[in-house]
Design an enzyme around this catalytic site. Structure first.
Site, PDB file in Angstrom:
ATOM      1  N   GLY A 218      -9.547  -9.203 -14.593  1.00  0.00           N
ATOM      2  CA  GLY A 218     -10.646  -9.873 -14.367  1.00  0.00           C
ATOM      3  C   GLY A 218     -11.925  -9.142 -14.296  1.00  0.00           C
ATOM      4  N   SER A 219     -13.045  -9.727 -13.697  1.00  0.00           N
ATOM      5  CA  SER A 219     -14.230  -8.756 -13.836  1.00  0.00           C
ATOM      6  C   SER A 219     -14.301  -7.958 -12.748  1.00  0.00           C
ATOM      7  CB  SER A 219     -15.519  -9.928 -13.521  1.00  0.00           C
ATOM      8  OG  SER A 219     -15.131 -10.455 -12.091  1.00  0.00           O
ATOM      9  N   THR A 220     -15.248  -6.971 -13.078  1.00  0.00           N
ATOM     10  CA  THR A 220     -15.336  -5.772 -12.073  1.00  0.00           C
ATOM     11  C   THR A 220     -15.885  -6.370 -10.830  1.00  0.00           C
ATOM     12  OG1 THR A 220     -15.722  -4.261 -13.922  1.00  0.00           O
ATOM     13  CG2 THR A 220     -16.511  -3.705 -11.738  1.00  0.00           C
ATOM     14  N   GLY A 223     -12.836  -7.486  -8.902  1.00  0.00           N
ATOM     15  CA  GLY A 223     -11.878  -6.559  -8.830  1.00  0.00           C
ATOM     16  C   GLY A 223     -12.087  -5.595  -7.667  1.00  0.00           C
ATOM     17  N   GLU A 240      -7.497  -4.259 -13.965  1.00  0.00           N
ATOM     18  CA  GLU A 240      -7.847  -4.294 -15.476  1.00  0.00           C
ATOM     19  C   GLU A 240      -9.113  -5.037 -15.571  1.00  0.00           C
ATOM     20  OE1 GLU A 240      -6.926  -2.617 -17.776  1.00  0.00           O
ATOM     21  OE2 GLU A 240      -4.974  -2.023 -17.264  1.00  0.00           O
ATOM     22  N   CYS A 274     -11.724  -8.270 -23.531  1.00  0.00           N
ATOM     23  CA  CYS A 274     -12.146  -7.207 -22.589  1.00  0.00           C
ATOM     24  C   CYS A 274     -12.594  -5.977 -23.467  1.00  0.00           C
ATOM     25  CB  CYS A 274     -11.124  -6.741 -21.624  1.00  0.00           C
ATOM     26  SG  CYS A 274      -9.496  -6.624 -22.136  1.00  0.00           S
TER      27      CYS A 274
HETATM   28  P1  NAD Z   1     -13.009 -13.298 -12.858  1.00  0.00           P
HETATM   29  O1  NAD Z   1     -13.002 -11.961 -11.814  1.00  0.00           O
HETATM   30  O2  NAD Z   1     -14.158 -14.193 -12.428  1.00  0.00           O
HETATM   31  O3  NAD Z   1     -11.539 -14.162 -12.630  1.00  0.00           O
HETATM   32  C1  NAD Z   1     -10.524 -13.369 -12.734  1.00  0.00           C
HETATM   33  C2  NAD Z   1      -9.261 -14.064 -11.690  1.00  0.00           C
HETATM   34  O4  NAD Z   1      -9.531 -13.715 -10.524  1.00  0.00           O
HETATM   35  C3  NAD Z   1      -9.366 -15.596 -11.957  1.00  0.00           C
HETATM   36  O5  NAD Z   1      -7.860 -16.187 -11.889  1.00  0.00           O
HETATM   37  C4  NAD Z   1      -9.959 -16.034 -10.538  1.00  0.00           C
HETATM   38  O6  NAD Z   1      -9.640 -17.161 -10.087  1.00  0.00           O
HETATM   39  C5  NAD Z   1      -9.584 -14.963  -9.496  1.00  0.00           C
HETATM   40  N1  NAD Z   1     -10.554 -14.795  -8.534  1.00  0.00           N
HETATM   41  C6  NAD Z   1     -11.688 -15.096  -8.282  1.00  0.00           C
HETATM   42  N2  NAD Z   1     -12.190 -14.610  -7.089  1.00  0.00           N
HETATM   43  C7  NAD Z   1     -11.270 -13.972  -6.654  1.00  0.00           C
HETATM   44  C8  NAD Z   1     -11.247 -13.239  -5.380  1.00  0.00           C
HETATM   45  N3  NAD Z   1     -12.190 -13.085  -4.690  1.00  0.00           N
HETATM   46  N4  NAD Z   1     -10.063 -12.710  -5.093  1.00  0.00           N
HETATM   47  C9  NAD Z   1      -8.874 -12.576  -5.915  1.00  0.00           C
HETATM   48  N5  NAD Z   1      -9.033 -13.418  -7.145  1.00  0.00           N
HETATM   49  C10 NAD Z   1     -10.152 -13.989  -7.388  1.00  0.00           C
HETATM   50  O7  NAD Z   1     -13.039 -12.706 -14.128  1.00  0.00           O
HETATM   51  P2  NAD Z   1     -12.997 -14.015 -15.676  1.00  0.00           P
HETATM   52  O8  NAD Z   1     -14.361 -14.513 -15.635  1.00  0.00           O
HETATM   53  O9  NAD Z   1     -11.606 -15.054 -15.350  1.00  0.00           O
HETATM   54  O10 NAD Z   1     -12.437 -12.907 -16.629  1.00  0.00           O
HETATM   55  C11 NAD Z   1     -13.296 -12.033 -17.422  1.00  0.00           C
HETATM   56  C12 NAD Z   1     -13.474 -11.017 -17.088  1.00  0.00           C
HETATM   57  O11 NAD Z   1     -12.255 -10.435 -17.254  1.00  0.00           O
HETATM   58  C13 NAD Z   1     -14.424 -10.013 -18.128  1.00  0.00           C
HETATM   59  O12 NAD Z   1     -15.205  -9.049 -17.238  1.00  0.00           O
HETATM   60  C14 NAD Z   1     -13.486  -9.129 -18.807  1.00  0.00           C
HETATM   61  O13 NAD Z   1     -13.562  -7.902 -19.343  1.00  0.00           O
HETATM   62  C15 NAD Z   1     -12.387  -9.146 -17.803  1.00  0.00           C
HETATM   63  N6  NAD Z   1     -10.890  -8.587 -18.833  1.00  0.00           N
HETATM   64  C16 NAD Z   1     -10.452  -7.674 -18.444  1.00  0.00           C
HETATM   65  C17 NAD Z   1      -9.216  -7.391 -18.987  1.00  0.00           C
HETATM   66  C18 NAD Z   1      -8.612  -5.880 -19.156  1.00  0.00           C
HETATM   67  O14 NAD Z   1      -7.519  -5.843 -19.642  1.00  0.00           O
HETATM   68  N7  NAD Z   1      -9.303  -4.799 -18.677  1.00  0.00           N
HETATM   69  C19 NAD Z   1      -8.541  -8.285 -19.988  1.00  0.00           C
HETATM   70  C20 NAD Z   1      -9.231  -9.299 -19.911  1.00  0.00           C
HETATM   71  C21 NAD Z   1     -10.494  -9.640 -19.388  1.00  0.00           C
END
Ligand code: NAD
Length: 470
Positions: A218-220, A223, A240, A274
């Protein structure tokens, strides 16, 4: 309306409350997903914990189950792809490719050796290293590739003998819930639990005392929160995260040859990848030729609802992303970037944004410095290739990059100076395969997925020594 259920202890689990899932091609809610309660989260974690010891002992059963899982996903490609397109927006053929790739990953891991080494076995004694499962893994997935990015976690974690509680993004829960439903047919109860809910459910998973590892994509920003929570009881993490992936074209690269693959890598899945090309560095004296070739390619993309024939690019996946992309383009324009094509939302319902090429972009503009995650390619002129490499590296991110030139040795030299997890020459992201490690430097993450490196992240090493036999 179809009822989607979670999978807890091998059984369908509904919930008293639900949340709406929006079709990004219309902006309207078309389905409901269960909102996991705290009691259901505990039940899922407990089921995973109870199932783990027997699963961890049955290596043969694990390999067979992963192969069966691949067959099941393939056999239900149509339905899975329809759901991915409906909730995420990508064209149907690309949703089908996502399911196909998921089956490839499952089969790849089903046949992979588990790490095991006998370091010594002689008249002085024996020393052996065994890779053991960690226990229960909490897996948290994003919305851009809901199925395959979950499978990147499921396949290695389960092969290594772990069990899992998986949560998809609240924007895209349906295909993942359906996958959980399908895999009830091949996995013992409790091995894979799939729950759905809003972001706080992810936070509760990270804080839960049962899992020994969090595998997060997910997002940095999120993360960082996950890592902080995991530190509380020293859970392991693989993160990731985001990327702001540069592509650098060298002075001898021709736009006629490379503009098309660069546009493909920047705009596939509406740029919500990503490792998409997110900023392009071109030699200043060839800037205009590059912009023209890129704009021509981008303008030719057929944009539409993912389930319509011949569509190459769908809408952005959700309103928040649509608004962010619109704001980034407006900001860049106000700071001097020129719109070569696109630059506006499409006049129709849903979250459609025209494929956009921004000329004369510069480091310091948010669209260049940050991850736009949308169908917008900023073109940044440079003086010397070393300046472009320095600009590429002057980012908090370091996921992937690419260098483009007919002189592949020269491109390779520059590639070696880039700070990121993967660099491709005359292509972008071609190292994203089940047999190669994938992961980021710096704010793009911690740890690796895929290949044996991804498998090792779901194990802990245990050493056995004993004296020589009499
Ligand atoms: P996000 O961080 O908003 O959400 C990702 C997941 O985390 C979701 O399931 C969300 O419900 C959950 N989440 C939200 N808050 C949380 C918390 N406090 N604790 C634990 N989990 C929580 O990201 P997104 O908008 O769904 O995805 C887009 C981002 O993901 C982009 O930055 C993209 O670059 C990244 N991404 C990275 C990769 C990689 O392999 N490096 C792959 C795909 C996407």
């Amino acid at each position: 309306m179809t009822e989607f259920t979670m999978t807890i202890a091998g059984e369908p689990a509904a919930s008293a409350s639900t949340f709406g899932v929006v079709d990004p091609a219309t902006g309207r809610t078309f389905a409901q997903a269960p909102d996991c309660t705290p009691g259901q989260l505990d039940a899922a974690m407990t089921a995973a914990s109870r199932a783990q010891p027997a699963w961890g002992r049955d290596e043969r059963g694990r390999r067979d189950a992963l192969r069966e899982a691949a067959d099941l996903l393939e056999a239900h490609t149509d339905r899975l792809a329809e759901l991915i397109t409906a909730e995420q927006g990508k064209p149907l053929d690309q949703a089908r490719d996502e399911v196909t790739a998921s089956a490839v990953w499952l089969r790849h891991y089903a046949g992979m050796e588990l790490p095991h080494e006998i370091v010594q076995d002689d008249d002085q004694g024996r020393a052996e290293i065994v890779a053991c499962p960690l226990g229960v893994v909490a897996a948290i997935a994003p919305w851009n590739f809901p199925v395959v990015l979950a499978v990147w976690k499921i396949a290695p974690a389960l092969l290594a003998g772990n069990t899992m509680v998986l949560k998809p993004s609240p924007y895209t829960p349906l295909a993942t819930l359906y996958m959980g439903e399908l895999l009830r047919n091949c996995l013992p109860a409790g091995v894979l639990n799939v729950i759905s809910g809003q972001d706080p459910l992810g936070a509760s998973m990270a804080a839960h005392p049962i899992p020994r590892k969090i595998s997060f994509t997910g997002s940095t920003a999120t993360g960082r929160r996950v890592a902080a929570t995991a530190a509380g009881d020293l859970k392991r993490v693989t993160l990731e995260l985001g990327g702001n992936d540069p592509a650098i074209v060298l002075p001898d690269a021709e736009p006629e040859e490379f503009a098309a693959p660069i546009v493909q890598s920047a705009f596939v899945n509406s740029g919500q990848v990503c490792f998409a090309v997110k900023r392009l560095y071109v030699p200043a004296r060839r800037h205009d030729a590059w912009v023209q070739a890129l704009a021509t390619e981008a303008a030719a993309l057929r944009v539409g609802a993912g389930h319509d024939d011949g569509v190459q690019m769908g809408p952005l996946s959700n309103r928040a992303q649509f608004e962010r992309v619109s704001a980034l383009v407006d900001d860049a324009r106000s700071r001097g970037a020129l719109v070569a094509t696109g630059g506006a939302a499409l006049p129709r319902e849903g979250y459609f944004y025209a494929p956009t090429v921004l000329a004369s972009a510069a480091d310091g503009m948010a669209v260049v410095d940050e991850e736009q995650f949308g169908p917008v390619l900023p073109v940044v002129p440079y003086g010397e290739p070393s300046d472009a490499a320095a600009a590429a590296n002057a980012s908090e991110y370091g996921l992937t990059a690419s260098v483009w030139s007919p002189d592949t040795d020269r491109a390779d030299d520059l590639a070696r100076s880039l700070e990121c997890g993967q660099v491709s020459i005359n292509a972008h992201g071609t190292g994203v395969r089940p047999d190669l490690p994938f992961g980021g430097f710096k704010a793009s993450g911690i740890g690796m997925e895929n290949g044996r490196w991804g498998l090792e992240e779901f194990t802990r090493l245990q050493v056995f020594t004993r004296p020589p036999k009499e």
